[in-house]
Every structure is written in structure tokens, then in C-alpha cells.
Design an enzyme around this catalytic site. Structure first.
Site, short mmCIF file in Angstrom:
data_model
loop_
_atom_site.label_atom_id
_atom_site.label_comp_id
_atom_site.label_asym_id
_atom_site.label_seq_id
_atom_site.Cartn_x
_atom_site.Cartn_y
_atom_site.Cartn_z
N ARG A 186 0.89 -1.09 0.23
CA ARG A 186 -0.12 0.10 0.01
C ARG A 186 0.82 1.28 0.03
O ARG A 186 2.00 1.18 0.42
CB ARG A 186 -0.98 0.13 1.08
CG ARG A 186 -2.16 -0.85 1.15
CD ARG A 186 -2.87 -1.09 2.31
NE ARG A 186 -2.24 -1.28 3.48
CZ ARG A 186 -1.69 -0.89 4.28
NH1 ARG A 186 -1.85 0.78 4.40
NH2 ARG A 186 -1.14 -1.37 5.31
N LYS A 223 -8.84 -1.97 1.03
CA LYS A 223 -8.64 -1.37 2.06
C LYS A 223 -9.37 0.12 1.78
O LYS A 223 -9.62 0.86 2.72
CB LYS A 223 -7.19 -1.19 2.34
CG LYS A 223 -6.77 -2.35 2.84
CD LYS A 223 -6.96 -2.66 4.25
CE LYS A 223 -5.94 -3.15 5.06
NZ LYS A 223 -6.40 -4.62 5.96
N HIS A 275 -10.20 -3.38 12.72
CA HIS A 275 -9.18 -3.81 11.72
C HIS A 275 -9.06 -5.28 12.42
O HIS A 275 -8.07 -5.42 13.14
CB HIS A 275 -8.00 -3.00 11.55
CG HIS A 275 -7.13 -3.43 10.55
ND1 HIS A 275 -5.89 -3.05 10.77
CD2 HIS A 275 -7.33 -4.09 9.24
CE1 HIS A 275 -5.27 -3.76 9.62
NE2 HIS A 275 -6.00 -4.34 8.93
N SER A 320 -1.27 -4.79 9.97
CA SER A 320 -0.75 -5.72 8.95
C SER A 320 0.55 -6.48 9.62
O SER A 320 1.36 -6.02 10.16
CB SER A 320 -0.10 -4.95 7.68
OG SER A 320 0.01 -5.76 6.61
N LYS A 377 -3.48 -11.83 12.02
CA LYS A 377 -4.58 -11.73 11.79
C LYS A 377 -5.31 -12.91 10.89
O LYS A 377 -5.95 -13.92 11.29
CB LYS A 377 -5.46 -10.49 11.36
CG LYS A 377 -5.43 -9.41 12.09
CD LYS A 377 -6.12 -8.14 11.40
CE LYS A 377 -5.45 -7.52 10.12
NZ LYS A 377 -4.11 -7.33 10.12
N THR A 378 -4.81 -13.09 9.74
CA THR A 378 -5.18 -13.96 8.99
C THR A 378 -4.63 -15.35 9.19
O THR A 378 -5.50 -16.40 9.22
CB THR A 378 -4.59 -13.71 7.41
OG1 THR A 378 -5.02 -12.15 6.94
CG2 THR A 378 -4.97 -14.64 6.37
N ASP A 419 -9.93 -9.85 8.19
CA ASP A 419 -9.26 -8.67 8.32
C ASP A 419 -10.38 -7.49 8.58
O ASP A 419 -9.68 -6.51 9.15
CB ASP A 419 -8.93 -8.23 6.78
CG ASP A 419 -7.97 -7.38 6.51
OD1 ASP A 419 -6.88 -7.27 7.73
OD2 ASP A 419 -7.84 -6.42 5.89
N ARG A 478 1.25 -12.35 -2.00
CA ARG A 478 0.00 -12.69 -1.47
C ARG A 478 -0.80 -13.65 -2.29
O ARG A 478 -0.81 -13.88 -3.22
CB ARG A 478 -0.90 -11.21 -1.14
CG ARG A 478 -0.40 -10.05 -0.79
CD ARG A 478 -1.09 -10.29 0.73
NE ARG A 478 -0.59 -8.95 1.39
CZ ARG A 478 -1.11 -8.74 2.65
NH1 ARG A 478 -2.26 -9.14 3.19
NH2 ARG A 478 -0.67 -7.56 3.17
N1 LIG Z 1 3.61 -16.74 15.89
C1 LIG Z 1 3.02 -16.20 14.91
N2 LIG Z 1 1.81 -15.85 14.71
C2 LIG Z 1 1.38 -15.48 13.88
N3 LIG Z 1 1.89 -15.44 12.46
C3 LIG Z 1 2.95 -15.64 12.57
C4 LIG Z 1 3.79 -16.07 13.65
N4 LIG Z 1 5.13 -16.46 13.23
C5 LIG Z 1 5.27 -16.07 12.07
N5 LIG Z 1 4.01 -15.72 11.65
C6 LIG Z 1 3.90 -15.20 9.96
O1 LIG Z 1 3.54 -13.91 10.14
C7 LIG Z 1 2.69 -13.56 9.17
C8 LIG Z 1 1.45 -13.08 9.73
O2 LIG Z 1 0.79 -12.28 8.65
P1 LIG Z 1 -0.73 -12.29 8.49
O3 LIG Z 1 -1.42 -13.43 9.37
O4 LIG Z 1 -1.20 -12.19 7.14
O5 LIG Z 1 -1.23 -10.90 9.27
P2 LIG Z 1 -2.18 -9.84 8.98
O6 LIG Z 1 -3.49 -10.68 8.36
O7 LIG Z 1 -2.37 -9.59 10.64
O8 LIG Z 1 -1.53 -8.91 7.94
C9 LIG Z 1 2.33 -14.57 8.17
O9 LIG Z 1 3.26 -14.93 7.11
C10 LIG Z 1 2.68 -15.78 9.36
O10 LIG Z 1 3.03 -17.09 8.52
C1 LIG Z 2 -4.16 -6.02 2.71
C2 LIG Z 2 -3.49 -5.67 3.78
O1 LIG Z 2 -3.88 -6.04 5.23
P1 LIG Z 2 -3.23 -6.96 6.18
O2 LIG Z 2 -1.85 -7.14 5.88
O3 LIG Z 2 -3.80 -6.49 7.49
O4 LIG Z 2 -3.92 -8.48 5.84
C3 LIG Z 2 -2.64 -4.68 3.72
O5 LIG Z 2 -2.24 -4.10 4.68
O6 LIG Z 2 -2.37 -4.14 2.39
MN LIG Z 3 -4.54 -10.25 6.73
#
Ligand SMILES: Nc1ncnc2c1ncn2[C@@H]1O[C@H](COP(=O)(O)OP(=O)(O)O)[C@@H](O)[C@H]1O
Ligand SMILES: C=C(OP(=O)(O)O)C(=O)O
Ligand SMILES: [Mn+2]
Length: 532
Positions: A60, A200, A219, A239, A243-244, A258, A324
Site C-alpha cells: 500500500r 482497504k 481492523h 498488517s 490476523k489472517t 481482516d 499474497r
Molecule cells: N507466531 C506467529 N503468529 C502469527 N503469524 C506468524 C507467527 N510467526 C510467524 N508468522 C507469520 O507472520 C505472518 C502473519 O501475517 P498475517 O497473518 O497475514 O497478518 P495480518 O493478517 O495481520 O496482516 C504470516 O506470514 C505468518 O506465517
Molecule cells: C491488505 C492488507 O492487510 P493485512 O496485511 O492487514 O492483511 C494491507 O495492509 O495491505
Molecule cells: Mn491479513
């Protein structure tokens, strides 16, 4: 020429958008992929996934996001956090974008934001790239086909990556622009192909609209116990905090990854799909997400693959660390069909602490929860925002400052009231570093974080023994099933415990310095929960 299905009373021409090349209305996934292939936008991968790269912009551009300063929003937007654009700048931008669009083909997707029909908005997405149409069709909610015949949009988003803004003329910062106009009910995006801007920007819109209806926009990801939506958990986090990853839990039903709202009726997903990071994605640690990467239509963004076998390389981050995949919610095997949940029983605040100071889990009083929600401490991880190449500590209020058009207290008060009314238990979970800071220690194992969350969500953790943390004042469990005890006390994971104390004191000071800006806006109990 127009193709596809559309409300005959609500074509682009009816909105004053004329002179385009072919317009493809509401194509479904196979037709969108066919169009994207014909235009050379990407290639077909294993299982029919669609592989794309996005050029210069792979994350972003928060600094290029603007709100148009119209009379109706001048007193309600948090201008310190949202760059203004003048009405004249926007009008010139819109005129120039329309001129640029002449003769080019566009893809229109008529979609819905919000799984609760009483609180949803209709969004028309007009995209230059066919694969952006596919992406946003996965991410937002898809109306029944017949409902398209009388679809009217509340908001229209036009995304035109080949358009370059002119900072002088358009009152923006660079050639890349995201401009939100609440009076014209329009969002214009130019100069970036990163798909995340699409979703977003709709999120930002809902974050503005919903507080007026008493709904807390969040969020966060959300899931509930299988068969029991009363046992709902939400996971706030900027981010990269997890979360995911953490909401896709084989033992719980996924509501969304999200963006959610919390209304008088409970929680609802804004979206109909997910957008997961694929860097180092591991089939053992994240089986549900891994399984989406070779499903039909999953959009794979900025991943390196073998040109002969189309095998994806999950380790190769040479295009970006923010690679992604985007897929509809139903590609996760245990996803909710309604995308609705109950009132959160547990509220989890995820932080990725690159200092290695915060414990992997702590229980928060409601006042401490408010303190941490307003603080929004985490580290930005590489890639999601332009220019971030290694973890960078930040305080991002509401765990999502880039998406908050209103002042933080607006969201803080809403959350505070809902937590009190429904008696939610709050937790702070550090998915960041352990055994030292970034560079010395290592990332918290996903296995450990999951075990901690399991214990928090099934109620066993509440009954365990807690210690009060000297630096932060919250309760930290002393032992948790399936988690090495040492991990619960970060000081003990460092080779040099005194170095830990120095780093912890620095972090406490950072919290205190940052929180000074909120002291005039908050209740005494939250003030009493302040750190440092
Ligand atoms: N302990 C942990 N808990 C959550 N994610 C972790 C952890 N250790 C490593 N990761 C990695 O960190 C990243 C978390 O990203 P994501 O779940 O997409 O976050 P968000 O959705 O909040 O942006 C993933 O690539 C995941 O594999
Ligand atoms: C799509 C996004 O969200 P997130 O990394 O929280 O999943 C982003 O920040 O570009
Ligand atoms: Mn996410």
C-alpha cells in the site's frame, strides 16, 4: 460495447462515465480469468490459480491516500492522519481520469460490503485490470445474480493503474493517488497495481460510515467455536501481526480475516474473501491457507514460480516480502456460511513486537485494553507499506491508523462501551520476537501462539496462575498447557536478562511518550492503566 449483466437503469453512462471501449459488467470468475489471460495480465497456475505481478507497487501507499475536504466532512475527519485534497484538485483528477479512460476497456463488479444486510453498502468497482475485478469479486460480497438487475451503488470506486496523477494539478503527493470523496460518493485510485488498495479503500469508507450507526468497525479477523457463534473471538492487529494466519484455525469456524463490524446484533464480516501473505507459507503450520494456493481463481500476487511446472516458490521474496494470495471465504474448509458471529466473548489484540520485550500473552483489564487499543503498538513488517524493509516499531492507533478517517477516541469509546456491555475478556498477544530482539532472537513459533490462543479461548487460561508484569502492569500466565514455561517470561528467554531490562525500559518510555496525545480525551480509569 457492453457485455455481461447489469441494471439497465444503472450503466456507467448513467453515472456520467462515457466513451469507454468495451465494458464488461459482472463477469464471473471463469470469464474474468479468460479476459485477463487475453490481455496478458498474468498466467494460469496450478489448479487454475491466477498468477500476477504488480510492478513497482507491491504494497500500500498510505501517504498517497487523500480525503477530499468537502463541507460535510470537514469537522469529522481526523485531518492529522488523513491527507486532505481540495475539491478543485479532485474535480480535475476526476476529469483527467475520465479523459484517460476513453477508449479503454473496463471491468465492472457490483458488490456488497457488509454481511449484515441492515448495515451493508453497495459498491461498484470499476477496474482497468480484469484481475482486479477477479480480486475484488473474491474479497467483497457477491450479490445473487438476479439481484444485479436492480443493483444501485452507494459508492463507486474507479481503479486505473495506468493513470498517473499530477501533484500540482490534483493536489496530491505523487503520481500515485487514492482519493476519497464522501460528497461525490466516489473513490479514485491511480498509479498503483497493488490489489490491496481496492479492499482497504472500501474498509476506510465503512470505518467512516458505521460509527454514525453505533457500529464499531474493526481492523480484525474473527472466528467462532464450531457450531457455536456465541463463542466468538476477534483478533485486532496491524498488517503482519497474524490476523489472517491465526483466525484460520482448524478447530474453529472462520468468520473473516481482516475487517469486521460489531453492532447490537453481534459481529459481521465486511468481506466475502481473504487476502493472505504467502511468504514462507508452510503446509503444516497453515494448512487451510496453503490449500487455497492451487484452487481455481485464487489470485497469486507477486510470487516467483517455475515457468515450466508452475510450482510456487514460497521462500523467494525477490519481488516483495508482501507476496499474497486472495480467495473467497469458502476456499477455507471450515468457513462460516453467513460470515456473522455473536458478540465477542474474547477480544485479542495482536502485536508483533520486534524488540522481543512483550510476553506472548497477557490478560488485560478493560481499561488496559483501551490503553493498548489507542496505543496500537506493533512493528511494521517488511513489504506491506512502501519503504518498509525490516521490522520497524510503530504506534498505529486502533491497530489500523491508515484506515481510520475519524479521531481514535470515536472508535475507542465505541469499543469500550461494547466490551463493558458484553463482558468480553481482553488479551494482548505478541506474535513477534522471543529470545532477544529482531536480529538476535527469533519469531514466536506459530505453534506456541496457537496453543496460547486455544487456552485463552476455551477458558482454561482464565483459571491458571498469573503474575503481574512489572513493566506493563498486566497479568501474565505462569504456565499454559503445551507451551514451554520459559517462553511465557520473555526476560528468561534472553541470553542477557539485563539487556532485556534496558530494552523493556526503552519500550515503556516509548509507550508513555506516544500516549501523551490521548490524555485529554480519555477516562480516569484508562489514565490509571497508562504505562510508565
Ligand atoms: N507466531 C506467529 N503468529 C502469527 N503469524 C506468524 C507467527 N510467526 C510467524 N508468522 C507469520 O507472520 C505472518 C502473519 O501475517 P498475517 O497473518 O497475514 O497478518 P495480518 O493478517 O495481520 O496482516 C504470516 O506470514 C505468518 O506465517
Ligand atoms: C491488505 C492488507 O492487510 P493485512 O496485511 O492487514 O492483511 C494491507 O495492509 O495491505
Ligand atoms: Mn491479513
Amino acid at each position: 460495447m457492453a457485455f455481461g449483466r447489469v441494471n439497465p437503469q444503472f450503466r456507467l453512462e448513467d453515472q456520467g462515465i462515457e466513451g469507454l471501449g468495451n465494458v464488461y459488467y459482472n463477469l464471473m470468475e471463469p470469464a474474468l480469468i479468460e479476459a485477463a489471460l487475453k490481455k496478458g495480465e498474468g498466467s494460469l497456475g496450478k489448479g487454475g490459480a491466477f498468477l500476477v505481478t504488480t510492478g513497482t507497487f507491491t504494497g500500500r501507499s498510505p501517504k498517497d491516500k487523500h480525503v477530499v475536504k468537502t463541507d460535510s466532512v470537514v469537522d469529522t475527519i481526523w485531518w492529522e492522519n488523513n491527507a486532505a485534497m481540495s475539491v478543485e484538485g479532485f474535480d480535475a483528477l476526476y476529469a483527467d481520469m475520465l479523459a484517460h479512460m476513453k477508449g479503454r476497456d473496463y471491468f465492472v463488479q457490483d458488490l456488497v460490503g457488509g454481511a449484515d444486510p441492515q448495515l451493508s453498502i453497495n459498491v461498484r468497482m470499476v477496474t482497468e485490470l480484469a484481475w482486479h475485478g477477479l480480486f475484488i469479486r473474491h474479497l467483497l460480497r457477491r450479490p445473487e445474480r438476479d439481484a444485479l438487475n436492480n443493483f444501485m451503488a452507494d459508492f463507486t470506486v474507479i481503479n486505473c493503474p495506468s493513470f498517473q496523477a499530477d501533484p500540482q494539478r490534483h493536489d496530491c503527493r505523487s503520481q500515485t493517488v487514492i482519493a476519497m470523496n464522501f460528497d461525490r460518493k466516489m473513490i479514485l485510485i491511480g498509479g498503483t497495481e497493488y490489489a490491496g488498495e481496492n479492499k482497504k479503500s472500501v474498509f476506510t469508507l465503512l470505518n467512516y460510515l458505521l460509527p454514525e450507526k453505533g457500529v464499531m468497525p474493526m481492523h480484525c479477523s474473527a472466528n467462532h467455536a464450531d457450531g457455536n457463534p456465541v463463542d466468538t473471538a476477534v483478533f485486532f492487529g496491524l498488517s503482519g501481526t497474524g490476523k489472517t494466519t491465526l483466525s484460520a484455525d482448524p478447530a474453529r469456524t472462520l468468520i473473516g480475516d481482516d475487517e469486521h463490524g460489531w453492532s447490537d446484533r453481534g459481529t459481521f464480516n465486511f468481506e466475502g474473501g481473504c487476502y493472505a501473505k504467502t511468504i514462507n507459507l508452510n503446509p503444516e503450520a497453515e494448512p487451510e491457507i496453503f490449500a487455497t494456493t492451487d484452487k481455481f481463481g485464487t489470485v497469486i500476487e507477486n510470487m516467483v514460480f517455475d515457468p515450466e511446472t508452475f510450482e510456487l516458490d514460497f521462500e523467494d521474496d525477490s519481488l516483495t516480502a508482501n507476496m499474497r494470495c486472495a480467495y473467497p471465504l469458502e476456499y477455507i474448509s471450515n468457513a462460516s456460511e453467513t460470515a456473522l458471529g455473536g458478540h465477542p466473548k474474547n477480544v485479542i489484540m495482536l502485536t508483533c513486537d520486534a524488540f522481543g520485550v512483550l510476553p506472548p500473552i497477557a490478560r488485560l483489564t478493560p481499561a488496559q485494553a483501551m490503553y493498548h487499543f489507542l496505543s496500537g503498538f506493533t512493528s511494521k513488517v517488511a513489504g506491506t507499506e512502501r519503504g518498509v524493509t525490516e521490522p520497524e516499531p510503530t504506534f498505529s492507533t486502533c491497530f489500523g491508523a491508515p484506515f481510520m478517517p475519524r479521531r481514535p477516541e470515536v472508535y475507542g469509546k465505541l469499543l469500550q462501551d461494547k466490551i463493558a456491555k458484553h463482558g468480553a475478556t481482553c488479551w494482548l498477544v505478541n506474535t513477534g520476537w522471543t529470545g532477544g530482539a529482531y536480529g538476535a532472537g527469533s519469531r514466536m513459533p506459530i505453534r506456541a501462539t496457537r496453543a496460547l490462543l486455544t487456552a485463552a479461548l476455551d477458558g482454561t487460561l482464565n483459571d491458571s496462575e498469573f503474575r503481574k508484569d512489572e513493566n506493563f502492569g498486566f497479568d501474565v500466565p505462569v504456565s499454559v498447557p503445551n507451551v514451554a514455561e520459559v517462553l511465557l517470561d520473555p526476560r528468561r528467554t534472553w541470553d542477557d536478562p539485563e539487556a532485556y531490562d534496558v530494552q523493556a525500559a526503552k519500550l515503556v518510555q516509548m509507550f508513555a511518550d506516544n500516549f501523551a496525545q490521548y490524555l485529554d480525551y480519555i477516562d480516569d480509569d484508562v489514565k490509571a492503566a497508562a504505562i510508565g
